[in-house]
Structure formats: C-alpha cells, structure tokens
Motif scaffolding. Structure first.
Motif, mmCIF file in Angstrom:
data_model
loop_
_atom_site.group_PDB
_atom_site.id
_atom_site.type_symbol
_atom_site.label_atom_id
_atom_site.label_comp_id
_atom_site.label_asym_id
_atom_site.label_seq_id
_atom_site.Cartn_x
_atom_site.Cartn_y
_atom_site.Cartn_z
ATOM 1 N N UNK A 193 38.939 4.728 -77.810
ATOM 2 C CA UNK A 193 39.963 3.941 -77.107
ATOM 3 C C UNK A 193 39.864 4.287 -75.634
ATOM 4 N N UNK A 194 39.941 3.275 -74.798
ATOM 5 C CA UNK A 194 39.822 3.526 -73.351
ATOM 6 C C UNK A 194 40.652 2.533 -72.555
ATOM 7 N N UNK A 195 41.055 2.970 -71.364
ATOM 8 C CA UNK A 195 41.818 2.099 -70.470
ATOM 9 C C UNK A 195 40.916 1.239 -69.595
ATOM 10 N N UNK A 196 39.660 1.676 -69.432
ATOM 11 C CA UNK A 196 38.787 1.055 -68.429
ATOM 12 C C UNK A 196 37.872 0.014 -69.063
ATOM 13 N N UNK A 197 37.941 -1.233 -68.584
ATOM 14 C CA UNK A 197 37.056 -2.263 -69.136
ATOM 15 C C UNK A 197 35.578 -1.920 -68.935
ATOM 16 N N UNK A 198 35.239 -1.224 -67.820
ATOM 17 C CA UNK A 198 33.821 -0.871 -67.579
ATOM 18 C C UNK A 198 33.349 0.141 -68.617
ATOM 19 N N UNK A 199 34.248 1.075 -68.983
ATOM 20 C CA UNK A 199 33.873 2.068 -69.995
ATOM 21 C C UNK A 199 33.651 1.386 -71.337
ATOM 22 N N UNK A 200 34.544 0.455 -71.694
ATOM 23 C CA UNK A 200 34.389 -0.275 -72.958
ATOM 24 C C UNK A 200 33.069 -1.040 -72.969
ATOM 25 N N UNK A 201 32.735 -1.684 -71.845
ATOM 26 C CA UNK A 201 31.485 -2.447 -71.769
ATOM 27 C C UNK A 201 30.281 -1.520 -71.883
ATOM 28 N N UNK A 202 30.342 -0.370 -71.206
ATOM 29 C CA UNK A 202 29.229 0.594 -71.277
ATOM 30 C C UNK A 202 29.058 1.103 -72.705
ATOM 31 N N UNK A 203 30.178 1.376 -73.377
ATOM 32 C CA UNK A 203 30.108 1.878 -74.753
ATOM 33 C C UNK A 203 29.483 0.852 -75.686
ATOM 34 N N UNK A 204 29.798 -0.407 -75.474
ATOM 35 C CA UNK A 204 29.255 -1.462 -76.341
ATOM 36 C C UNK A 204 27.747 -1.584 -76.188
ATOM 37 N N UNK A 205 27.253 -1.344 -74.993
ATOM 38 C CA UNK A 205 25.795 -1.335 -74.775
ATOM 39 C C UNK A 205 25.173 -0.086 -75.383
ATOM 40 N N UNK A 206 25.802 1.047 -75.090
ATOM 41 C CA UNK A 206 25.219 2.325 -75.535
ATOM 42 C C UNK A 206 25.182 2.441 -77.060
ATOM 43 N N UNK A 207 26.114 1.764 -77.757
ATOM 44 C CA UNK A 207 26.126 1.890 -79.211
ATOM 45 C C UNK A 207 25.017 1.062 -79.863
ATOM 46 N N UNK A 208 24.354 0.192 -79.082
ATOM 47 C CA UNK A 208 23.309 -0.671 -79.643
ATOM 48 C C UNK A 208 22.100 -0.770 -78.703
ATOM 49 N N UNK A 209 21.418 0.366 -78.556
ATOM 50 C CA UNK A 209 20.124 0.388 -77.859
ATOM 51 C C UNK A 209 20.150 -0.115 -76.420
ATOM 52 N N UNK A 210 21.316 -0.173 -75.815
ATOM 53 C CA UNK A 210 21.365 -0.662 -74.440
ATOM 54 C C UNK A 210 21.208 -2.167 -74.331
ATOM 55 N N UNK A 211 21.299 -2.852 -75.484
ATOM 56 C CA UNK A 211 21.088 -4.313 -75.482
ATOM 57 C C UNK A 211 22.263 -5.049 -74.843
ATOM 58 N N UNK A 212 21.937 -6.118 -74.139
ATOM 59 C CA UNK A 212 22.996 -6.871 -73.443
ATOM 60 C C UNK A 212 23.586 -7.986 -74.311
ATOM 61 N N UNK A 213 23.024 -8.209 -75.509
ATOM 62 C CA UNK A 213 23.606 -9.195 -76.427
ATOM 63 C C UNK A 213 23.777 -8.546 -77.801
ATOM 64 N N UNK A 214 24.862 -8.840 -78.468
ATOM 65 C CA UNK A 214 25.054 -8.339 -79.828
ATOM 66 C C UNK A 214 24.367 -9.290 -80.806
ATOM 67 N N UNK A 215 24.265 -8.885 -82.061
ATOM 68 C CA UNK A 215 23.658 -9.748 -83.084
ATOM 69 C C UNK A 215 24.430 -11.062 -83.159
ATOM 70 N N UNK A 216 25.750 -10.967 -82.996
ATOM 71 C CA UNK A 216 26.591 -12.164 -83.047
ATOM 72 C C UNK A 216 26.205 -13.135 -81.925
ATOM 73 N N UNK A 217 25.988 -12.559 -80.730
ATOM 74 C CA UNK A 217 25.584 -13.402 -79.597
ATOM 75 C C UNK A 217 24.197 -13.996 -79.831
ATOM 76 N N UNK A 218 23.317 -13.188 -80.419
ATOM 77 C CA UNK A 218 21.922 -13.621 -80.549
ATOM 78 C C UNK A 218 21.741 -14.688 -81.622
ATOM 79 N N UNK A 219 22.514 -14.555 -82.712
ATOM 80 C CA UNK A 219 22.295 -15.458 -83.832
ATOM 81 C C UNK A 219 23.443 -16.430 -84.077
#
Ligand SMILES: *Cc1c(COP(=O)(O)O)cnc(C)c1O
Length: 389
Positions: A193-219
């Motif tokens: 849980x975080x207050x910072x939108x930048x931290x949330x965005x960084x975490x979402x990248x870091x949890x999946x190989x640094x990718x800028x799109x999730x599987x949902x976005x890709x497919x």
C-alpha cells in the motif's frame, strides 16, 4: 486426546465460488480480478494505491527498490522478525543494520534508531510485531530529519492503528502478507500500500520484468508491442489469488474482533501466572492481533513448548532473532549479546493458537494446558520434565 491446531484458515463457500469463476475465465494471470482486489484492499486501508504481488517478501524487496535502495546502502531494521524482513533488504544489495527492540512490546526501539544512522543509511524498515504498530510518528520524524525513506513490514498489522495512524499512512510503502497464517490468505501472496502514484507505477513495472504493458494490455484488444525499460522481477499476483482474497476482505474487521476477544481471554487468564509475561498492548494502539505470544522462563522455554505439544496444542516460536541465524552469523559476524533485548525475547517466546474459528471452549483448554505446562516444568528440576530423548 483433543487436538488444537496452531492455525486454521477461514476459507469458505464464497471464496471457492469466487476462485471457480476466476478459473473459468480466459485470463488467469494479472488482470481484472487483481485490479479489483487492489482497489478494495486500498479502500480498506484508506490509502490511494495498492499493488498485488506474490508474497510480503516480494513486496518488501520491490518497495525498497522502488524507493531507490540498492547495493552499498544500509537499511535500519529489527532483529525480532521473520527472516523475510532482512532477506528482502539483502536481495536489493543493501545491508540490514539491526537495532534492538523495546522490552515491553518487542518492536524496534525508536530511541536507538538515530545512533545507527550513518553515511550509507537510506531507509528505516520497522516491523509491527504481533500486530502492534511501531511508533510511526516518531519514526517518520526521524526519517524526515535525516532524509531517509520508511518501508513498513505490516505483515501482522492489516487491521492495526496507533495514535490515529494506520499502516501505509506515514511511510513510502507498507507491505502485507497473504501467507496462510495471516489475517487474509491466498496460500501465498502479498501487497504493497502506498500514497505515491509514482511508487505504485514503479511497483507495477518491477513486479513484471520491467514491462510497460501488462498481459491484460497486451492481449485485451489487439496485440500491442511492449518494452522493458528497467530490470524487474516476476512477482505479479494472479487473478486466482486475487479471487481468493476479495471475499475475505468483507470479514476482516469481524474476524479481527474475534481475535481481539480471544486475546483478551488469554490475557485475563494468563496475566499473573508466576514466570509468565505478556507483551504489552499500548493504550493508544489497536493491535492487528496476528500472533498471541507468551514469554516464559528462558531456561525452561523448550520444556514448556514440549509439554504444550504433548497435549496436542499447536505452538510456534516467533521469533528467534534474525542476527543469530547461521547465515547471518557467518556472513555478518553477528553473535550473542549484540541485541540483548531481542535475544532474551527470542529465548522466552511461545506463540499460542490465535484465529477466529477458535471457540471459547478451545481457548480455555489452551489456557489450562499452558498453566499446567508452566506449573509442571517450574516445579520439576531440570531434566525431569519429560523432554524427548
Ligand atoms: C509472514 C511474514 C513475512 C513474510 O511474508 P511472505 O508473504 O511469506 O513473504 C514477513 N514479515 C513478517 C513479520 C511476517 O510475519
């Protein structure tokens, strides 16, 4: 003989239905169910963002990375925790610097933090042990004055509050576990849980190989090309885990209330038994009541532990201090005597069963067993307590 498990989860029909639905859907990995869980989890905590991952260990690792902690840095933390806390620091390349704990609560002693801050210190990682929060106002004040970030290990503290502060409120990130013995579970799982939108965005990248799109976005629609602009990990929560967690969120407070009731029943019965102490829950604090721990005679702890198990009551030790584990002794030259308060607690502690499905009758049985074990072991001379040969 009657048997009382150390832990029983509370997964029921609603969770099974939710998981079945998730499995029948085409998207099993990180997708809409994860997003739903993240929104509801963040709402429970009253924080703007939550990010689902595969464990609290992963949550801690990625939170530290997202806050810029890495090789050559030092992170101040407590030795009185599960080894995951300081392993996560090591995974970033940084080094854990332990400070001792408070004798009454077993939480990091905020008075000792400043003395441990050095040139390389980058972060403070408090652990809200047994569910009671550390003094976050004080820790935030120290961090601000010394230019440090704060990442909370809130694995025990989903429901907790202290001085009007909840996990994630005063830190850069608060990390949670959904391991089976925690208050909600997906078997394995975790979140930040975080207050910072930048931290949330960084975490979402870091949890999946640094990718800028999730599987949902890709497919989701037409195929989209993706890029990886940093080195990430493979720590993304999947839709099945999220589907298991979502229905449990509705029961968090009600189940916490039951654990609070059980804890008070234990406290009322066990306080005052000679040779037995309990960690203190402070008056301005709502403990998450994740573990119920008793502190017994350090010379007799293992005999008492054995006696309780002889009567088929499940127990655990939370925790032997991290700095005395072989890997830490060998790698960092830690040894006995360096954090005496944590070491004493590590020698005295026994955790009793604590989960909402326990009946009062079972709690009373555990109390009777503990009383009898302490009495028997204290009354016997050493070596006569029926230890296993
Ligand atoms: C359970 C726990 C962890 C680790 O959680 P995982 O989800 O198993 O990685 C970390 N810290 C504390 C205090 C815990 O109790």
């Amino acid at each position: 003989m009657r048997k009382i498990e150390f832990f029983k989860h509370n997964i029921g029909r609603a969770e099974i239905t939710s998981v079945a639905k998730a499995i029948k859907a085409p998207m099993l990995t990180t997708g809409e169910r994860v997003q739903e869980f993240e929104e509801k989890f963040a709402a429970y905590l009253d924080r703007p963002h939550a990010v689902g991952v595969t464990s609290c260990t992963a949550a801690l690792h990625l939170s530290l990375l997202a806050c810029g902690v890495g090789a050559g840095d030092e992170v101040i933390t407590t030795p009185m925790s599960f080894v995951a806390t300081s392993n996560a620091i090591l995974h970033t390349g940084a080094r854990p610097v332990f400070v001792d704990v408070e004798p009454e609560t077993a939480n990091i002693n905020a008075d000792l933090i400043e003395g441990a801050i050095g040139r390389k210190t980058k972060a403070i990682l408090p652990v809200h042990l047994y569910g009671q929060m550390c003094d976050m106002k004080r820790i935030r004040e120290i961090a601000d004055r010394r230019g440090l970030v704060v990442v909370e290990d809130a694995a025990h503290a989903l429901e907790a509050g202290r001085d009007g502060v909840r996990p994630g409120q005063l830190s850069e990130a608060a990390c949670f576990s959904f391991y089976p013995t925690k208050s909600i579970t997906s078997g394995e799982g975790g979140a930040v849980a975080t207050n910072a939108p930048e931290t949330a965005a960084a975490l979402k990248k870091l949890r999946l190989h640094g990718m800028d799109l999730t599987a949902m976005d890709r497919y989701g629609k037409r195929y989209q090309h993706w890029d990886a602009d940093c080195l990430g990990w493979k720590y993304n929560m999947d839709n099945i885990q999220a589907a298991l967690l979502v229905p449990q969120l509705r029961h968090v407070e009600e189940r916490w209330r039951r654990r609070e009731e059980i804890s008070r029943r234990y406290e009322a019965a066990l306080l005052g038994i000679p040779g037995l102490d309990l960690p203190k829950v402070l008056p301005n604090s709502k403990s998450g009541r994740s573990l119920f721990t008793i502190w017994v005679d350090p010379q007799r702890r293992d005999e008492i532990l054995w006696e309780i198990q002889e009567r088929a009551v499940g127990v655990a030790v939370n925790y032997e201090p991290i700095h005395l584990l072989s890997y830490y002794r060998r790698t960092f030259d830690y040894g006995e005597g360096m954090f005496p308060v944590a070491e004493e607690i590590g020698r005295r502690t026994i955790s009793l069963p604590l989960y909402s499905r326990l009946t009062n009758d079972e709690v009373d049985y555990v109390i009777a067993v503990v009383r009898e074990a302490v009495r028997k072991v204290s009354g016997s001379r050493k070596g006569e307590a029926g230890l296993p040969s």
